[in-house]
Design an enzyme around this catalytic site. Structure first.
Site, PDB file in Angstrom:
ATOM      1  N   ARG A  97       0.843  -1.213   0.000  1.00 39.50           N
ATOM      2  CA  ARG A  97       0.000   0.000   0.000  1.00 39.50           C
ATOM      3  C   ARG A  97       0.872   1.256   0.000  1.00 39.50           C
ATOM      4  NH1 ARG A  97       0.177   3.902   2.706  1.00 39.50           N
ATOM      5  NH2 ARG A  97      -0.020   2.853   4.706  1.00 39.50           N
ATOM      6  N   PHE A 136       9.009  10.410  -3.278  1.00 39.20           N
ATOM      7  CA  PHE A 136       8.709  11.748  -2.744  1.00 39.20           C
ATOM      8  C   PHE A 136       9.725  12.065  -1.660  1.00 39.20           C
ATOM      9  CE2 PHE A 136       6.392  14.067   0.656  1.00 39.20           C
ATOM     10  CZ  PHE A 136       5.710  15.067  -0.036  1.00 39.20           C
ATOM     11  N   LEU A 138      10.835  14.445   1.079  1.00 39.05           N
ATOM     12  CA  LEU A 138      10.593  15.576   1.976  1.00 39.05           C
ATOM     13  C   LEU A 138      11.493  15.458   3.211  1.00 39.05           C
ATOM     14  CD1 LEU A 138       8.868  18.112   2.647  1.00 39.05           C
ATOM     15  CD2 LEU A 138       7.247  16.594   3.789  1.00 39.05           C
ATOM     16  N   ALA A 250      -2.319  11.553   0.879  1.00 38.24           N
ATOM     17  CA  ALA A 250      -1.727  10.270   1.287  1.00 38.24           C
ATOM     18  C   ALA A 250      -2.235   9.832   2.662  1.00 38.24           C
ATOM     19  CB  ALA A 250      -0.210  10.386   1.295  1.00 38.24           C
ATOM     20  N   GLN A 287     -14.230 -15.820  28.106  1.00 37.71           N
ATOM     21  CA  GLN A 287     -14.644 -14.414  28.128  1.00 37.71           C
ATOM     22  C   GLN A 287     -13.495 -13.456  27.789  1.00 37.71           C
ATOM     23  OE1 GLN A 287     -16.651 -13.494  31.787  1.00 37.71           O
ATOM     24  NE2 GLN A 287     -18.278 -14.965  31.412  1.00 37.71           N
ATOM     25  N   GLU A 371       4.373  10.013   7.533  1.00 33.35           N
ATOM     26  CA  GLU A 371       3.271  10.919   7.152  1.00 33.35           C
ATOM     27  C   GLU A 371       2.697  11.639   8.367  1.00 33.35           C
ATOM     28  OE1 GLU A 371       1.785  10.991   3.915  1.00 33.35           O
ATOM     29  OE2 GLU A 371       2.725   9.264   2.983  1.00 33.35           O
ATOM     30  N   THR A 373       3.809  11.789  12.695  1.00 31.51           N
ATOM     31  CA  THR A 373       3.760  10.789  13.764  1.00 31.51           C
ATOM     32  C   THR A 373       2.437  10.912  14.533  1.00 31.51           C
ATOM     33  OG1 THR A 373       4.698  12.205  15.467  1.00 31.51           O
ATOM     34  CG2 THR A 373       6.278  11.027  14.078  1.00 31.51           C
ATOM     35  N   ASP A 375       2.094  11.563  17.592  1.00 26.92           N
ATOM     36  CA  ASP A 375       2.127  12.780  18.429  1.00 26.92           C
ATOM     37  C   ASP A 375       1.806  14.017  17.597  1.00 26.92           C
ATOM     38  OD1 ASP A 375       3.103  11.261  20.572  1.00 26.92           O
ATOM     39  OD2 ASP A 375       5.194  11.605  20.003  1.00 26.92           O
TER      40      ASP A 375
HETATM   41  C1  LIG Z   1       9.514   3.104   6.429  1.00 30.04           C
HETATM   42  C2  LIG Z   1       9.420   4.582   6.280  1.00 30.04           C
HETATM   43  C3  LIG Z   1       9.098   5.144   5.054  1.00 30.04           C
HETATM   44  C4  LIG Z   1       9.055   6.534   4.893  1.00 30.04           C
HETATM   45  N1  LIG Z   1       8.798   7.078   3.657  1.00 30.04           N
HETATM   46  C5  LIG Z   1       8.945   8.421   3.464  1.00 30.04           C
HETATM   47  C6  LIG Z   1       8.853   8.990   2.148  1.00 30.04           C
HETATM   48  O1  LIG Z   1       8.551   8.294   1.175  1.00 30.04           O
HETATM   49  N2  LIG Z   1       9.109  10.314   1.986  1.00 30.04           N
HETATM   50  C7  LIG Z   1       9.432  11.128   3.041  1.00 30.04           C
HETATM   51  O2  LIG Z   1       9.652  12.321   2.817  1.00 30.04           O
HETATM   52  N3  LIG Z   1       9.508  10.616   4.307  1.00 30.04           N
HETATM   53  C8  LIG Z   1       9.288   9.290   4.538  1.00 30.04           C
HETATM   54  N4  LIG Z   1       9.390   8.762   5.814  1.00 30.04           N
HETATM   55  C9  LIG Z   1       9.805   9.636   6.906  1.00 30.04           C
HETATM   56  C10 LIG Z   1       8.719   9.897   7.936  1.00 30.04           C
HETATM   57  O3  LIG Z   1       7.730  10.728   7.421  1.00 30.04           O
HETATM   58  C11 LIG Z   1       9.417  10.439   9.188  1.00 30.04           C
HETATM   59  O4  LIG Z   1      10.089   9.346   9.797  1.00 30.04           O
HETATM   60  C12 LIG Z   1       8.439  11.066  10.167  1.00 30.04           C
HETATM   61  O5  LIG Z   1       7.934  12.272   9.645  1.00 30.04           O
HETATM   62  C13 LIG Z   1       9.078  11.343  11.536  1.00 30.04           C
HETATM   63  O6  LIG Z   1      10.293  11.984  11.388  1.00 30.04           O
HETATM   64  P1  LIG Z   1      11.587  11.421  12.191  1.00 30.04           P
HETATM   65  O7  LIG Z   1      11.691   9.969  11.922  1.00 30.04           O
HETATM   66  O8  LIG Z   1      12.726  12.302  11.827  1.00 30.04           O
HETATM   67  O9  LIG Z   1      11.210  11.586  13.714  1.00 30.04           O
HETATM   68  P2  LIG Z   1      11.382  12.918  14.600  1.00 30.04           P
HETATM   69  O10 LIG Z   1      10.744  14.077  13.915  1.00 30.04           O
HETATM   70  O11 LIG Z   1      12.791  13.063  15.027  1.00 30.04           O
HETATM   71  O12 LIG Z   1      10.484  12.549  15.851  1.00 30.04           O
HETATM   72  C14 LIG Z   1      10.962  11.715  16.908  1.00 30.04           C
HETATM   73  C15 LIG Z   1       9.919  11.729  18.026  1.00 30.04           C
HETATM   74  O13 LIG Z   1       9.739  13.059  18.509  1.00 30.04           O
HETATM   75  C16 LIG Z   1       8.369  13.413  18.477  1.00 30.04           C
HETATM   76  N5  LIG Z   1       8.237  14.859  18.217  1.00 30.04           N
HETATM   77  C17 LIG Z   1       8.791  15.572  17.201  1.00 30.04           C
HETATM   78  N6  LIG Z   1       8.386  16.850  17.272  1.00 30.04           N
HETATM   79  C18 LIG Z   1       7.562  16.961  18.341  1.00 30.04           C
HETATM   80  C19 LIG Z   1       6.813  18.016  18.924  1.00 30.04           C
HETATM   81  N7  LIG Z   1       6.803  19.254  18.400  1.00 30.04           N
HETATM   82  N8  LIG Z   1       6.075  17.748  20.021  1.00 30.04           N
HETATM   83  C20 LIG Z   1       6.037  16.496  20.545  1.00 30.04           C
HETATM   84  N9  LIG Z   1       6.718  15.442  20.053  1.00 30.04           N
HETATM   85  C21 LIG Z   1       7.463  15.677  18.952  1.00 30.04           C
HETATM   86  C22 LIG Z   1       7.767  12.583  17.349  1.00 30.04           C
HETATM   87  O14 LIG Z   1       6.359  12.416  17.517  1.00 30.04           O
HETATM   88  C23 LIG Z   1       8.549  11.279  17.511  1.00 30.04           C
HETATM   89  O15 LIG Z   1       7.922  10.472  18.488  1.00 30.04           O
HETATM   90  C24 LIG Z   1       9.346   7.369   6.003  1.00 30.04           C
HETATM   91  C25 LIG Z   1       9.629   6.791   7.247  1.00 30.04           C
HETATM   92  C26 LIG Z   1       9.664   5.425   7.391  1.00 30.04           C
HETATM   93  C27 LIG Z   1       9.989   4.845   8.738  1.00 30.04           C
END
Ligand SMILES: Cc1cc2nc3c(=O)[nH]c(=O)nc-3n(C[C@H](O)[C@H](O)[C@H](O)COP(=O)(O)OP(=O)(O)OC[C@H]3O[C@@H](n4cnc5c(N)ncnc54)[C@H](O)[C@@H]3O)c2cc1C
Length: 392
Positions: A97, A136, A138, A250, A287, A371, A373, A375
């Site tokens: 998906r 994509f 980002l 998405a 149950q 897409e 988290t 949070d």
């Molecule tokens: C398998 C996979 C495929 C992906 N595919 C794509 C893709 O095709 N294109 C693309 O662009 N990205 C992609 N991503 C990236 C994905 O969108 C990011 O991993 C996601 O946005 C989180 O960013 P990060 O991993 O840097 O976590 P971080 O931003 O570092 O976050 C770490 C933790 O901190 C928390 N946090 C961050 N900011 C705050 C706040 N202001 N307040 C409270 N808590 C906070 C978050 O909720 C999280 O729990 C993919 C990720 C994975 C794992």
């Protein structure tokens, strides 16, 4: 892996809310998943490989650009049909998906909405047919939840743009022919650029050792002085709102997809609970196991209703980004909880590849993170209801 005996739960007769076209599209996708995905998915997830041979089939069922107009090769369907396709594919596997979501909502959507007519005609038919795959870009190594902080940038060199930077965690990157890349211009404004495989200085190393979305290919995008032709900029929209518009589409698909994964876990656990006996009774007669199953079907039904209503709003162009956030957050959390409970109903068998549950559970750990988290979506709802911004 066991034969695919899936029977979709529909506790509130939601089929009555669907049109004949919706049911036709949903059933065709369901049949295709049973025939083409279920028999091979465990093997590909175990070996951490995307099954390339299903690309043509995904294109044929309309999974690449379900709502893109037919003049560009899309299926020209409405938002509920799009959602149902995502639901059925994720019933098979979240990684498959993800590949379809990226192609449709994160690559075809921005070209369709923000691109020129020349770009639409050049790329969309190829992407709809699966001849080309897209990705994509980002997220960056230092900018995930806060993409506005990105450092990938391009400079105007007169007859071309010069692109530098790096993207991380990019689905489809290892095999994509075209990448929609979000980068800042010299004034710091974000634009989308179409970067093609083969451009000098552009590489896509694969990310290995994932325990989640193993049947989906993930990689980095590295730009080392890449010369991007000027006609490759998406000129009809700029600023952070441009990539966020793609994410709305998405995330909406993910809200439906997560229901698919949850339905598969529930259906598997329900069947197992009637077949497996302990203490001389089917475990479904205890149950404690009934509580788990009753709560699962309640949560699935609530998610189905939420998502169907969101689809109606999307069809009327009335769904807000915050409403989409709520559905994505709720449904993925619901699916992950159901996967965990369903896994327990299967006891030791639940951890094996004989059943789909553990694979769904591991996949959903990515789905709850990408897409936006869990949070971040909560904070989007918080901002929407209070008017107070927790991100600042
Ligand atoms: C398998 C996979 C495929 C992906 N595919 C794509 C893709 O095709 N294109 C693309 O662009 N990205 C992609 N991503 C990236 C994905 O969108 C990011 O991993 C996601 O946005 C989180 O960013 P990060 O991993 O840097 O976590 P971080 O931003 O570092 O976050 C770490 C933790 O901190 C928390 N946090 C961050 N900011 C705050 C706040 N202001 N307040 C409270 N808590 C906070 C978050 O909720 C999280 O729990 C993919 C990720 C994975 C794992």
């Amino acid at each position: 892996m066991k034969p695919d005996l899936f029977q979709a739960p529909d506790y509130y007769n939601l089929d009555e809310l669907l049109t004949e076209e919706h049911k036709l599209v949903r059933n065709a996708t369901r049949d295709w998943v049973k025939k083409e995905v279920s028999p091979i998915i465990e093997e590909y997830a175990q070996k951490a490989e995307f099954p390339n041979q299903i690309i043509n089939g995904l294109a044929e069922i309309g999974a690449f650009g379900p709502y893109i107009p037919t003049e560009y090769g899309g299926a020209g369907l409405d938002q509920i049909s799009y959602g149902l396709i995502m639901q059925e594919i994720e019933r098979g596997d979240s990684g498959i998906r993800s590949t379809a979501s990226v192609q449709s909502s994160l690559v075809m959507y921005p070209i369709w909405k923000y691109g020129t007519e020349v770009q639409r005609k050049k790329y969309l038919p190829k992407l709809a047919s699966g001849e080309w795959m897209g990705c994509f870009g980002l997220t960056e190594p230092d900018h995930g939840s806060n993409p506005g902080g990105m450092t990938t940038n391009f400079k105007d060199k007169g007859d071309h743009y010069l692109l530098n930077g790096a993207k991380m965690w990019i689905s489809n990157a290892p095999f994509a022919q075209v990448a929609v890349v979000w980068a800042k211009d010299e004034s710091g404004r974000i634009h989308g650029l179409l970067v093609e495989r083969g451009m000098e200085g552009f590489s896509t190393p694969e990310t290995h050792n994932k325990w989640s979305l193993r049947a989906s290919a993930t990689g980095e995008l590295i730009f080392d002085n890449v010369k991007v032709p000027k006609e490759n900029i998406l000129s009809n929209k700029s600023g952070l709102g441009a990539p966020l518009g793609c994410l709305d589409s998405a995330r909406y698909g993910i809200a439906w997809g997560a229901i698919g994964a949850a339905m598969d876990c529930y259906d598997t656990a329900l069947r197992y609970s009637k077949e497996r006996t302990q203490f001389g009774k089917p475990i479904g007669q205890f149950q404690l196991q009934q509580k788990k199953l009753a709560e699962m079907i309640t949560e699935i039904t609530k998610a189905q209703l939420l998502t169907w209503r969101l689809g109606v709003l999307r069809n009327e162009s009335k769904a807000t980004s915050a409403q989409i956030s709520m559905a994505k957050r709720n449904n993925v959390d619901m699916a992950l909880n159901i996967a965990r409970e369903a896994r327990q109903i299967l006891g030791g068998m639940g951890i094996t590849g004989e059943y789909s549950i553990m694979r769904h559970m591991m996949n959903l750990e990515s789905v709850i993170t990408y897409e936006g988290t869990h949070d971040i979506h909560l904070l989007i709802t918080g901002l929407d209801v209070t008017g107070l911004n927790a991100f600042k």
